[in-house]
Design a protein around this motif. Structure first.
Motif, PDB file in Angstrom:
ATOM      1  N   ALA A   1       0.830  -1.195   0.000  1.00  0.00           N
ATOM      2  CA  ALA A   1       0.000   0.000   0.000  1.00  0.00           C
ATOM      3  C   ALA A   1       0.869   1.252   0.000  1.00  0.00           C
ATOM      4  CB  ALA A   1      -0.912  -0.002   1.219  1.00  0.00           C
ATOM      5  N   ILE A   2       2.067   1.134   0.577  1.00  0.00           N
ATOM      6  CA  ILE A   2       2.984   2.277   0.622  1.00  0.00           C
ATOM      7  C   ILE A   2       4.340   1.829   0.085  1.00  0.00           C
ATOM      8  CG2 ILE A   2       4.112   3.989   2.104  1.00  0.00           C
ATOM      9  CD1 ILE A   2       1.866   3.597   4.123  1.00  0.00           C
ATOM     10  N   LEU A   3       4.853   2.623  -0.840  1.00  0.00           N
ATOM     11  CA  LEU A   3       6.136   2.296  -1.461  1.00  0.00           C
ATOM     12  C   LEU A   3       6.950   3.585  -1.517  1.00  0.00           C
ATOM     13  CD1 LEU A   3       6.990  -0.423  -2.730  1.00  0.00           C
ATOM     14  CD2 LEU A   3       6.344   0.526  -4.944  1.00  0.00           C
ATOM     15  N   VAL A   4       8.043   3.622  -0.772  1.00  0.00           N
ATOM     16  CA  VAL A   4       8.855   4.836  -0.696  1.00  0.00           C
ATOM     17  C   VAL A   4      10.249   4.510  -1.209  1.00  0.00           C
ATOM     18  CG1 VAL A   4       9.820   6.581   0.860  1.00  0.00           C
ATOM     19  CG2 VAL A   4       7.553   5.634   1.315  1.00  0.00           C
ATOM     20  N   LYS A   5      10.716   5.327  -2.171  1.00  0.00           N
ATOM     21  CA  LYS A   5      12.040   5.067  -2.742  1.00  0.00           C
ATOM     22  C   LYS A   5      12.875   6.336  -2.819  1.00  0.00           C
ATOM     23  CE  LYS A   5      11.230   1.158  -5.814  1.00  0.00           C
ATOM     24  NZ  LYS A   5      10.260   1.234  -6.909  1.00  0.00           N
ATOM     25  N   GLY A   6      14.038   6.290  -2.205  1.00  0.00           N
ATOM     26  CA  GLY A   6      15.018   7.373  -2.352  1.00  0.00           C
ATOM     27  C   GLY A   6      14.505   8.741  -1.952  1.00  0.00           C
ATOM     28  N   LEU A   7      13.695   8.766  -0.901  1.00  0.00           N
ATOM     29  CA  LEU A   7      13.068  10.025  -0.499  1.00  0.00           C
ATOM     30  C   LEU A   7      14.075  10.963   0.175  1.00  0.00           C
ATOM     31  CD1 LEU A   7      10.206  11.242  -0.393  1.00  0.00           C
ATOM     32  CD2 LEU A   7      10.013  10.308   1.905  1.00  0.00           C
ATOM     33  N   THR A   8      14.169  12.195  -0.343  1.00  0.00           N
ATOM     34  CA  THR A   8      15.025  13.177   0.325  1.00  0.00           C
ATOM     35  C   THR A   8      14.246  14.456   0.575  1.00  0.00           C
ATOM     36  OG1 THR A   8      15.830  14.316  -1.642  1.00  0.00           O
ATOM     37  CG2 THR A   8      17.039  12.340  -0.974  1.00  0.00           C
ATOM     38  N   LYS A   9      14.657  15.155   1.630  1.00  0.00           N
ATOM     39  CA  LYS A   9      14.004  16.422   1.973  1.00  0.00           C
ATOM     40  C   LYS A   9      14.929  17.258   2.851  1.00  0.00           C
ATOM     41  CE  LYS A   9      10.785  19.466   2.561  1.00  0.00           C
ATOM     42  NZ  LYS A   9      10.248  20.235   1.419  1.00  0.00           N
ATOM     43  N   SER A  10      15.086  18.527   2.482  1.00  0.00           N
ATOM     44  CA  SER A  10      15.817  19.469   3.341  1.00  0.00           C
ATOM     45  C   SER A  10      14.908  20.643   3.644  1.00  0.00           C
ATOM     46  CB  SER A  10      17.055  20.020   2.629  1.00  0.00           C
ATOM     47  OG  SER A  10      17.780  18.991   2.032  1.00  0.00           O
ATOM     48  N   TYR A  11      15.030  21.183   4.824  1.00  0.00           N
ATOM     49  CA  TYR A  11      14.366  22.458   5.138  1.00  0.00           C
ATOM     50  C   TYR A  11      15.417  23.541   4.975  1.00  0.00           C
ATOM     51  CZ  TYR A  11      10.533  19.845   7.263  1.00  0.00           C
ATOM     52  OH  TYR A  11       9.485  19.005   7.493  1.00  0.00           O
ATOM     53  N   LYS A  12      15.175  24.478   4.064  1.00  0.00           N
ATOM     54  CA  LYS A  12      16.188  25.474   3.724  1.00  0.00           C
ATOM     55  C   LYS A  12      17.482  24.730   3.421  1.00  0.00           C
ATOM     56  CE  LYS A  12      13.662  29.184   4.639  1.00  0.00           C
ATOM     57  NZ  LYS A  12      13.039  29.268   5.968  1.00  0.00           N
ATOM     58  N   HIS A  13      18.474  24.816   4.305  1.00  0.00           N
ATOM     59  CA  HIS A  13      19.695  24.083   4.010  1.00  0.00           C
ATOM     60  C   HIS A  13      19.967  22.966   4.994  1.00  0.00           C
ATOM     61  CE1 HIS A  13      20.446  26.778   0.760  1.00  0.00           C
ATOM     62  NE2 HIS A  13      20.276  27.805   1.569  1.00  0.00           N
ATOM     63  N   VAL A  14      18.961  22.672   5.818  1.00  0.00           N
ATOM     64  CA  VAL A  14      19.142  21.588   6.787  1.00  0.00           C
ATOM     65  C   VAL A  14      18.592  20.284   6.205  1.00  0.00           C
ATOM     66  CG1 VAL A  14      18.703  20.848   9.144  1.00  0.00           C
ATOM     67  CG2 VAL A  14      18.779  23.301   8.589  1.00  0.00           C
ATOM     68  N   PRO A  15      19.494  19.344   5.862  1.00  0.00           N
ATOM     69  CA  PRO A  15      18.993  18.083   5.325  1.00  0.00           C
ATOM     70  C   PRO A  15      18.357  17.246   6.431  1.00  0.00           C
ATOM     71  CG  PRO A  15      21.391  18.042   5.482  1.00  0.00           C
ATOM     72  CD  PRO A  15      20.956  19.388   5.971  1.00  0.00           C
ATOM     73  N   VAL A  16      17.187  16.706   6.148  1.00  0.00           N
ATOM     74  CA  VAL A  16      16.494  15.886   7.151  1.00  0.00           C
ATOM     75  C   VAL A  16      16.383  14.440   6.673  1.00  0.00           C
ATOM     76  CG1 VAL A  16      14.355  15.560   8.453  1.00  0.00           C
ATOM     77  CG2 VAL A  16      15.205  17.869   8.022  1.00  0.00           C
ATOM     78  N   LEU A  17      15.940  14.260   5.431  1.00  0.00           N
ATOM     79  CA  LEU A  17      15.849  12.906   4.876  1.00  0.00           C
ATOM     80  C   LEU A  17      16.891  12.761   3.764  1.00  0.00           C
ATOM     81  CD1 LEU A  17      11.949  12.666   4.606  1.00  0.00           C
ATOM     82  CD2 LEU A  17      13.412  12.024   6.534  1.00  0.00           C
ATOM     83  N   LEU A  18      17.682  11.703   3.842  1.00  0.00           N
ATOM     84  CA  LEU A  18      18.799  11.548   2.905  1.00  0.00           C
ATOM     85  C   LEU A  18      18.657  10.290   2.064  1.00  0.00           C
ATOM     86  CD1 LEU A  18      21.565  12.168   5.585  1.00  0.00           C
ATOM     87  CD2 LEU A  18      20.729  13.861   3.952  1.00  0.00           C
ATOM     88  N   GLY A  19      17.451   9.993   1.629  1.00  0.00           N
ATOM     89  CA  GLY A  19      17.279   8.769   0.837  1.00  0.00           C
ATOM     90  C   GLY A  19      16.613   7.697   1.681  1.00  0.00           C
TER      91      GLY A  19
END
Ligand SMILES: Nc1ncnc2c1ncn2[C@@H]1O[C@H](COP(=O)(O)OP(=O)(O)OP(=O)(O)O)[C@@H](O)[C@H]1O
Ligand SMILES: [Mg+2]
Lengths: 255, 255
Positions: free
Chosen positions: A7-25
């Motif tokens: 039901a949920i498939l997550v691949k290589g998810l990245t996210k930064s807030y401004k310049h603070v990386p939070v999710l790195l894959g």
């Protein structure tokens, strides 16, 4: 129930807030109808993941499929398939418990909103307080109302961000029972938690988020196999999930 | 997408029902919004009125349009406040994770502002009648006045929406009301602009409130309405479109 195995498939998810990386894959998948627990310390990015999966936040890169729909490409279809109970209770305090539920049922365009509200009030033990304003509810009652609001419409995939934080043990067990019941009916549940015992009790699959990545995931048995009992002398001691968690988090921090 | 579009009116009316409940359950907002302008009207008519030369024999007639605009300007702080609370409490996040028409939640608040202003303006006009306000205007002129007031309310409410959605603190959310309070004071609302010093007069004659006040005054006293009504309409529509677009951008970003 669903055409999709995951039901949920997550691949290589990245996210930064401004310049603070939070999710790195971040990579993981959740089997349809199972309960998936996402563990992580404060600030590790659990809420960020939940927000991306529920279309509230856009990822920087990577793909997320919910019930076969891409959150970035088809957010409307994703919203049809999901329901969210956020980290902080989001009920309308000026309305009564019943009115909150009727409102949700109308927004989900259900046919008999009052009946739906009545059933959920009963199911979550809020019937006696149904016609009081939510502002007069205790913390536990608010959380139950909050969860009830997410159950309106019976979405096939439910997200619960720290659903039991701040609840007393009894209320916590009630929430656990609701989650089990949902999963028993074929609903897919993704929950985040600070309580390792909660993951141990509820989850079919457990994933640990640390430093922007899922560092381990698997069933409780699989995690236990990764970390065999520390001592095998006269007594055989199974590690608790808490020990596993601390071992992993401690280990990675040292690197 | 089709199905979602068709639900826009349903969703909006659910949202509006919700925020109407808010204002009717705390009548203090409507009461404050109504009483303050009435107190000003009493003050100007019975205390200061004798000393003010407006060139009309009935000062209440002169004053009423400005008083109505003051009532509207006072009320929009509450819309800001309600939007801010919804953002803070995570209510909008909940709606945004659901298959609900995107702008429905905002329109619900904006239309509620329209309803609550209609109520307080009706009370204000009734009090003005008791104080000697008389109008020879026909039905069409009254409809035109109602239309201008509605446009003015919509324009200011959308401006208030921007501040409610983007504010970081509750004081910031309602701060928008203060500069807007001043506009009626530095306009032709209380005294003709010809009595003002040159710099102030230039400002007063070229800001929206003066043209709106003049247009309403002409309509109510059955005078021919000149170009000021087009200027008034242009101001209202211009502000409304600009503020609507901006508010939607802020809303999308915030959500
Ligand atoms: N809007 C934002 N702007 C900037 N940084 C943010 C924002 N939201 C979250 N962060 C940062 O991103 C990181 C992850 O936050 P997130 O809320 O996802 O963590 P969490 O695992 O849910 O934590 P908790 O257990 O405390 O709820 C934190 O360091 C947080 O400070
Ligand atoms: Mg969190």
């Amino acid at each position: 129930m669903s055409r999709y195995e995951n039901a949920i498939l997550v691949k290589g998810l990245t996210k930064s807030y401004k310049h603070v990386p939070v999710l790195l894959g971040v990579d993981f998948q959740v089997k349809t109808g199972s309960i998936f627990a996402l563990l992580g310390t404060n600030g590790s990015g659990k809420t960020t993941i939940v927000k991306i999966l529920t279309t509230l936040l856009k990822q920087d890169s990577g793909s997320v499929m919910i019930n076969g729909f891409d959150v970035a490409m088809n957010p409307e279809q994703v919203r049809q398939s999901i329901s969210l109970t956020g980290q902080f209770v989001a009920v309308d305090e000026i309305l009564t418990g019943r009115e909150n539920l009727v409102m949700m049922a109308k927004l989900r365009h259900l046919r008999a909103p009052h009946q739906v509200a009545e059933d959920l009030l009963k199911r979550l033990g809020l019937t006696a307080a149904a016609d009081r304003r939510a502002a007069t509810y205790s913390g536990g009652m608010r959380r139950r109302l909050d969860i009830a609001m997410s159950l309106v419409g019976g979405a096939p995939v439910i997200f619960l961000d720290e659903p039991t934080t701040g609840l007393d043990p009894e209320a916590r067990i009630e929430v656990w029972n609701i989650v089990r019941e949902l999963s028993g009916n074929g609903t897919t549940v993704l929950l985040t938690t600070q309580y390792l015992e909660e993951a141990e009790q509820l989850a079919d699959t457990i994933a640990i988020l640390h430093k922007g990545k899922i560092i381990v995931s698997g069933t409780l048995e699989e995690l236990k196999m990764l970390f065999p009992p520390a001592k095998v002398e006269y007594i055989e001691k199974q590690p608790t999930l808490e020990e596993i968690f601390l071992a992993i988090v401690g280990e990675k921090t040292e690197i | 997408m089709e199905a979602i579009k068709n639900y826009f009116l349903v969703d909006m009316s659910v949202m509006m029902g919700r925020s109407l409940r808010h204002i009717f359950r705390s009548m203090d907002t409507i009461i404050t919004v109504t009483i303050m302008p009435i107190a000003m009207m009493l003050l100007f008519v019975y205390v200061l009125g004798g000393a003010i030369q407006t060139g009309t024999d009935n000062y209440v007639n002169y004053l009423l349009p400005g008083i109505m605009l003051i009532a509207i300007a006072n009320s929009i702080g509450y819309t800001s406040f309600r939007l801010f609370t919804d953002v803070q409490r995570g209510i909008f996040e909940r709606f945004n994770s659901m298959p609900v028409a995107r702008s429905a939640a905002l329109w619900g608040h904006v239309l509620t502002s329209l309803v609550s202003n209609a109520i307080s303006l009706t009370v204000i006009v009734l009090v003005a009648l008791l104080m000697g306000f008389r109008s020879s205007a026909g039905v069409f002129s009254w409809l035109a006045v109602a239309g201008i007031l509605a446009l003015f309310t919509l324009a200011l409410t959308w401006v208030a929406a921007i501040s409610g959605l983007s504010a970081k603190t509750i004081d910031g959310a309602s701060a928008i009301a203060y500069p807007i309070h001043f506009l009626p004071l530095i306009s032709s609302a209380f005294v003709p602009t010809s009595t003002m010093p040159r710099g102030v007069r230039a400002f007063a004659e070229n800001q929206p409130v003066t043209s709106i006040v003049d247009a309403i005054r002409s309509l109510l006293s059955n005078q021919p309405v000149g170009s000021e009504i087009w200027v008034a309409l242009a101001w209202c529509v211009g502000i409304m479109i600009w503020a609507y677009i901006f508010a939607m951008i802020v809303y999308r970003k915030r959500a």
